[in-house]
Design a protein around this motif. Sequence first.
Motif, mmCIF file in Angstrom:
data_model
loop_
_atom_site.group_PDB
_atom_site.id
_atom_site.type_symbol
_atom_site.label_atom_id
_atom_site.label_comp_id
_atom_site.label_asym_id
_atom_site.label_seq_id
_atom_site.Cartn_x
_atom_site.Cartn_y
_atom_site.Cartn_z
ATOM 1 N N PRO A 82 50.915 31.763 16.914
ATOM 2 C CA PRO A 82 49.588 31.883 16.287
ATOM 3 C C PRO A 82 49.624 31.702 14.769
ATOM 4 O O PRO A 82 48.709 31.102 14.205
ATOM 5 C CB PRO A 82 49.143 33.305 16.665
ATOM 6 C CG PRO A 82 49.928 33.644 17.879
ATOM 7 C CD PRO A 82 51.216 32.910 17.769
ATOM 8 N N ALA A 83 50.654 32.198 14.110
ATOM 9 C CA ALA A 83 50.739 32.048 12.656
ATOM 10 C C ALA A 83 50.873 30.580 12.273
ATOM 11 O O ALA A 83 50.273 30.112 11.295
ATOM 12 C CB ALA A 83 51.914 32.844 12.106
ATOM 13 N N LYS A 84 51.645 29.829 13.047
ATOM 14 C CA LYS A 84 51.820 28.406 12.761
ATOM 15 C C LYS A 84 50.539 27.628 13.048
ATOM 16 O O LYS A 84 50.169 26.733 12.296
ATOM 17 C CB LYS A 84 52.983 27.840 13.572
ATOM 18 C CG LYS A 84 54.325 28.356 13.108
ATOM 19 C CD LYS A 84 55.453 27.746 13.891
ATOM 20 C CE LYS A 84 56.799 28.271 13.398
ATOM 21 N NZ LYS A 84 57.915 27.665 14.133
ATOM 22 N N THR A 85 49.865 27.988 14.109
ATOM 23 C CA THR A 85 48.597 27.338 14.441
ATOM 24 C C THR A 85 47.573 27.585 13.335
ATOM 25 O O THR A 85 46.839 26.673 12.942
ATOM 26 C CB THR A 85 48.058 27.860 15.787
ATOM 27 O OG1 THR A 85 49.068 27.681 16.783
ATOM 28 C CG2 THR A 85 46.807 27.130 16.206
ATOM 29 N N ALA A 86 47.537 28.805 12.815
ATOM 30 C CA ALA A 86 46.617 29.135 11.717
ATOM 31 C C ALA A 86 46.987 28.369 10.451
ATOM 32 O O ALA A 86 46.107 27.880 9.730
ATOM 33 C CB ALA A 86 46.632 30.639 11.452
ATOM 34 N N ALA A 87 48.281 28.234 10.181
ATOM 35 C CA ALA A 87 48.725 27.495 8.999
ATOM 36 C C ALA A 87 48.336 26.023 9.095
ATOM 37 O O ALA A 87 47.897 25.419 8.113
ATOM 38 C CB ALA A 87 50.238 27.629 8.830
ATOM 39 N N ILE A 88 48.467 25.455 10.279
ATOM 40 C CA ILE A 88 48.078 24.056 10.476
ATOM 41 C C ILE A 88 46.570 23.903 10.320
ATOM 42 O O ILE A 88 46.089 22.952 9.706
ATOM 43 C CB ILE A 88 48.550 23.552 11.857
ATOM 44 C CG1 ILE A 88 50.079 23.456 11.875
ATOM 45 C CG2 ILE A 88 47.934 22.203 12.191
ATOM 46 C CD1 ILE A 88 50.683 23.211 13.242
ATOM 47 N N ALA A 89 45.799 24.849 10.851
ATOM 48 C CA ALA A 89 44.337 24.796 10.728
ATOM 49 C C ALA A 89 43.907 24.909 9.264
ATOM 50 O O ALA A 89 42.993 24.205 8.823
ATOM 51 C CB ALA A 89 43.700 25.905 11.559
ATOM 52 N N ASP A 90 44.560 25.795 8.500
ATOM 53 C CA ASP A 90 44.246 25.930 7.077
ATOM 54 C C ASP A 90 44.565 24.639 6.331
ATOM 55 O O ASP A 90 43.798 24.192 5.474
ATOM 56 C CB ASP A 90 45.036 27.088 6.454
ATOM 57 C CG ASP A 90 44.548 28.443 6.922
ATOM 58 O OD1 ASP A 90 43.424 28.526 7.471
ATOM 59 O OD2 ASP A 90 45.293 29.433 6.742
ATOM 60 N N MET A 91 45.711 24.044 6.652
ATOM 61 C CA MET A 91 46.107 22.803 6.002
ATOM 62 C C MET A 91 45.130 21.686 6.356
ATOM 63 O O MET A 91 44.734 20.900 5.492
ATOM 64 C CB MET A 91 47.534 22.429 6.426
ATOM 65 C CG MET A 91 48.142 21.337 5.596
ATOM 66 S SD MET A 91 49.861 21.049 6.013
ATOM 67 C CE MET A 91 50.633 22.538 5.404
ATOM 68 N N LYS A 92 44.717 21.630 7.594
ATOM 69 C CA LYS A 92 43.766 20.612 8.038
ATOM 70 C C LYS A 92 42.437 20.774 7.309
ATOM 71 O O LYS A 92 41.838 19.789 6.871
ATOM 72 C CB LYS A 92 43.576 20.718 9.545
ATOM 73 C CG LYS A 92 42.729 19.645 10.144
ATOM 74 C CD LYS A 92 42.667 19.807 11.650
ATOM 75 C CE LYS A 92 41.614 18.923 12.255
ATOM 76 N NZ LYS A 92 41.450 19.141 13.692
ATOM 77 N N ALA A 93 41.974 22.008 7.146
ATOM 78 C CA ALA A 93 40.725 22.263 6.416
ATOM 79 C C ALA A 93 40.850 21.828 4.963
ATOM 80 O O ALA A 93 39.914 21.253 4.397
ATOM 81 C CB ALA A 93 40.369 23.739 6.499
ATOM 82 N N CYS A 94 42.004 22.081 4.373
ATOM 83 C CA CYS A 94 42.248 21.668 2.988
ATOM 84 C C CYS A 94 42.256 20.144 2.877
ATOM 85 O O CYS A 94 41.684 19.575 1.951
ATOM 86 C CB CYS A 94 43.578 22.256 2.522
ATOM 87 S SG CYS A 94 43.994 21.908 0.816
#
Length: 173
Positions: free
Chosen positions: A10-22
């Motif tokens: 979940p932490a990695k999925t959230a990090a990827i989602a944050d990066m994608k939003a950026c």
Amino acid sequence: MAIKAKQFQPAKTAAIADMKACFESAKDFIFTEYRGLTVEQITDLRAKLREKDCTYKVVKNTFARIAFTEMEKADLGSYFTGPTAIALYAGEDEANGVAKVLFDFAKDVPALVVKGGLIGGELYDAGKLEEFSKLPGKKELIAMLMSAMQATTSKLARTLQAVADKKSEEASA
């Protein structure tokens, strides 16, 4: 090289989602390698890029590759080798000002390597990006065009005035 996993943490999925939003907030991307730069040099580079309405983000290659793949961008896998940082440009003008800042900084600090970029949806290698950085920006081109147009119209006005003056001299003589 495709990255396949049965389940992400979940932490990695959230990090990827944050990066994608950026990444989705930016329209142009310039990929650099920052190996050998000190913290002060990166801070100085970030300050210079901030003046151009650009952010400089150090990324984890795997996460960035997945985020760009999910965004259906061009194949950028070759840019995600070694320590990678991305200049994210979201401004209104062309990104050539950002590229110019990066190449000028790389002249002073050779440790910074510009790998390439994704400008307007088109992939640029380092050489093409360097040529792009030498072009004048949109505002400079408009200013050049307007000055050329103004010079032409004022020359036409002076020529017409000279013809009118000459005719009035001939009529009075």
